[in-house]
Design a protein around this motif. Structure first.
Motif, PDB file in Angstrom:
ATOM      1  N   GLY A 192      39.620  46.990  31.237  1.00  0.00           N
ATOM      2  CA  GLY A 192      38.962  47.181  32.520  1.00  0.00           C
ATOM      3  C   GLY A 192      39.767  46.670  33.695  1.00  0.00           C
ATOM      4  N   GLY A 193      40.915  46.008  33.430  1.00  0.00           N
ATOM      5  CA  GLY A 193      41.765  45.503  34.504  1.00  0.00           C
ATOM      6  C   GLY A 193      42.488  46.631  35.230  1.00  0.00           C
ATOM      7  N   LEU A 194      42.988  46.319  36.432  1.00  0.00           N
ATOM      8  CA  LEU A 194      43.625  47.315  37.274  1.00  0.00           C
ATOM      9  C   LEU A 194      45.091  46.955  37.519  1.00  0.00           C
ATOM     10  CD1 LEU A 194      40.797  47.858  39.925  1.00  0.00           C
ATOM     11  CD2 LEU A 194      41.427  49.397  38.061  1.00  0.00           C
ATOM     12  N   LEU A 195      45.921  47.990  37.652  1.00  0.00           N
ATOM     13  CA  LEU A 195      47.348  47.849  37.946  1.00  0.00           C
ATOM     14  C   LEU A 195      47.679  48.657  39.192  1.00  0.00           C
ATOM     15  CD1 LEU A 195      50.424  47.339  37.326  1.00  0.00           C
ATOM     16  CD2 LEU A 195      50.319  49.414  35.913  1.00  0.00           C
ATOM     17  N   LEU A 196      48.406  48.038  40.138  1.00  0.00           N
ATOM     18  CA  LEU A 196      48.892  48.749  41.322  1.00  0.00           C
ATOM     19  C   LEU A 196      50.410  48.709  41.302  1.00  0.00           C
ATOM     20  CD1 LEU A 196      49.967  48.703  44.469  1.00  0.00           C
ATOM     21  CD2 LEU A 196      48.086  50.240  43.909  1.00  0.00           C
ATOM     22  N   ASN A 197      51.039  49.872  41.168  1.00  0.00           N
ATOM     23  CA  ASN A 197      52.498  49.976  41.211  1.00  0.00           C
ATOM     24  C   ASN A 197      52.908  50.614  42.538  1.00  0.00           C
ATOM     25  OD1 ASN A 197      55.052  49.873  39.256  1.00  0.00           O
ATOM     26  ND2 ASN A 197      55.240  51.656  40.582  1.00  0.00           N
ATOM     27  N   HIS A 198      53.765  49.913  43.277  1.00  0.00           N
ATOM     28  CA  HIS A 198      54.194  50.319  44.615  1.00  0.00           C
ATOM     29  C   HIS A 198      55.721  50.375  44.585  1.00  0.00           C
ATOM     30  CE1 HIS A 198      54.225  49.374  49.191  1.00  0.00           C
ATOM     31  NE2 HIS A 198      55.479  49.189  48.823  1.00  0.00           N
ATOM     32  N   CYS A 199      56.323  51.571  44.762  1.00  0.00           N
ATOM     33  CA  CYS A 199      57.784  51.644  44.669  1.00  0.00           C
ATOM     34  C   CYS A 199      58.323  52.865  45.391  1.00  0.00           C
ATOM     35  CB  CYS A 199      58.233  51.665  43.207  1.00  0.00           C
ATOM     36  SG  CYS A 199      57.849  53.196  42.344  1.00  0.00           S
TER      37      CYS A 199
END
Length: 441
Positions: free
Chosen positions: A308-315
């Protein structure tokens, strides 16, 4: 007859049997369409006399750099070594000159007979490569002493080259936010600091972080995201391969009284042993990972998250998914050794293959152009101090790199994507998320 063929024929007609001047040679390569004034140490000149911008070739060594450097590398070497001067713009922000070149200049290869005349004119001694400026790292194949590409040792050396320049220098360029990633401008009038704060808010809200939850920020830089989250009651852990960033971030955490909530570690993100983080943020790290390592990268981050955790990838990304990912020329040798970029589609595919459910993606490339504009303005404002701190060649590298990158983001040649993903549990549940995006831009 095509334009390029016509230009080549005109160049051949214009070339005389005698020796060509340096300015004539440069004009031939430009197809006779110089958008700026060129002068050279042999006394020659070409281009409009009233042009607002100019290039001055000052030394024979500069001729060798231009003749032997592929693509933009020769120009960069001559400029950084002070064998080539620019006129009409500040070296901390040569954006307008680069824009004029990109809009008007298209180099053409002269016919064989003209090329032979050019070689006779400049002399074969200028066709033998010479040592580049000391700010340049070796070619990729020569970096094997640091290990295979994207090995731990070689990644650490690449990060050291770019990020351990000088914290003082970065403070002048980046401003008080000390954030070296794309900002998110709430409006065109917003300041750089406001836009960086808004970026952190955007990431924080996309990750739906709440007081008491745990955040892992990989490639955390000077700890901006870590401190932003900690100020809001989140227990945040950051990791970076830069010793300079680590020491600066640890001092900032202590100065803000965040020691109980925020932590920045020196090390590789793969050394993180804790698991079940509520959220993971990766802001500006993927560019250094290597495309062939995406699978293990996303797999590792997924393994650090709770269900249920969230990941934000910014690149930074390319506008397509099929071109060669490796950077070349000036960027690879002077700015981001071993950097690799690909399209958002490849990133999303690898995240999905790692068992993550992609919820949202967006392109912030126009925001990065504005960010680079403001970084260049900071460099211009602090030019004398920056030169005293890191030296004129390094300061030139940064002005050239940031202004050129601004052009690339404006044209869409490179982009900036944020990808939000969740780790479902075994039943496909990703928590009590709203049906539509829950954050504001």
């Amino acid at each position: 007859m095509s334009t390029s063929t016509k230009d080549a024929d005109e160049a051949e007609t214009a070339a005389t049997p005698g020796k060509l001047t340096l300015a004539e040679i440069l004009e031939i390569f430009a197809g006779g369409r110089l958008p700026l004034r060129i002068t050279a140490y042999d006394g020659s000149s070409a281009g409009p006399p009233d042009a607002p911008f100019g290039l001055e070739l000052k030394t024979p060594r500069g001729t060798t750099y231009l003749a032997t450097g592929r693509g933009d590398l020769g120009l960069a070497r001559a400029y950084i070594a002070d064998d080539l001067d620019i006129h009409g713009v500040h070296p901390g922000d040569p954006y307008e000159l680069l824009k004029a070149l990109s809009n008007s200049l298209e180099f053409t290869r002269p016919p064989a007979r003209v090329m032979a005349q050019i070689i006779r004119s400049i002399g074969v001694e200028h066709l033998r490569p010479i040592a580049p400026p000391p700010q340049e790292v070796p070619a990729r194949w020569r970096r094997m002493a640091d290990g295979l590409r994207h090995s731990r040792a070689r990644d650490a050396e690449a990060i050291h080259h770019h990020y351990d320049v000088s914290n003082t220098f970065y403070e002048w360029v980046l401003g008080t936010s000390m954030t070296y990633t794309c900002a998110c401008y709430p409006n065109l009038e917003a300041s750089l600091d406001e836009a960086q704060e808004n970026k952190y808010r955007l990431v924080f809200e996309k990750l739906r972080l709440k007081p008491g939850e745990r955040l892992l920020d990989v490639g955390c830089g000077w700890g901006g995201m870590v401190r932003y989250a900690a100020r809001r009651g989140v227990k945040a852990t950051g990791v970076t391969l830069s010793r300079e960033q680590t020491s600066w971030a640890q001092r900032a955490i202590a100065d803000e009284g965040l020691t109980g909530l925020a932590e920045v570690r020196y090390g590789d993100y793969r050394d993180i042993t804790e698991t079940r983080f509520d959220a993971v943020s990766s802001i500006g790290l993927l560019e250094h990972i290597g495309v062939r390592n995406y699978s293990s990268y996303f797999g590792f981050l997924q393994s650090r998250m709770r269900p249920g955790g969230l990941l934000l990838n910014h690149c930074i990304t390319r506008p397509d998914n099929g071109s060669e990912p490796s950077t070349h020329g000036f960027i690879d040798r002077y700015v981001f050794p071993d950097g690799e970029l690909t399209g958002s589609g490849r990133i999303i595919t690898e995240a999905q293959n790692a068992g993550l459910e992609v919820l949202h993606e967006e392109n912030l490339r126009q925001h990065y152009a504005l960010t680079l504009r403001d970084w260049c303005a900071n460099l211009v404002e602090h030019w004398d101090e920056s030169v005293a701190e890191v030296g004129l060649p390094t300061a030139k590298v940064w002005g050239l790199y940031m202004a050129g990158s601004r052009l690339a983001f404006e044209s869409g040649g490179i982009q900036l994507h944020q990808v939000l993903a969740a780790k479902p549990d075994g039943r496909g549940d990703v928590g009590a998320l709203p049906l539509r995006p829950w954050w504001t831009p």
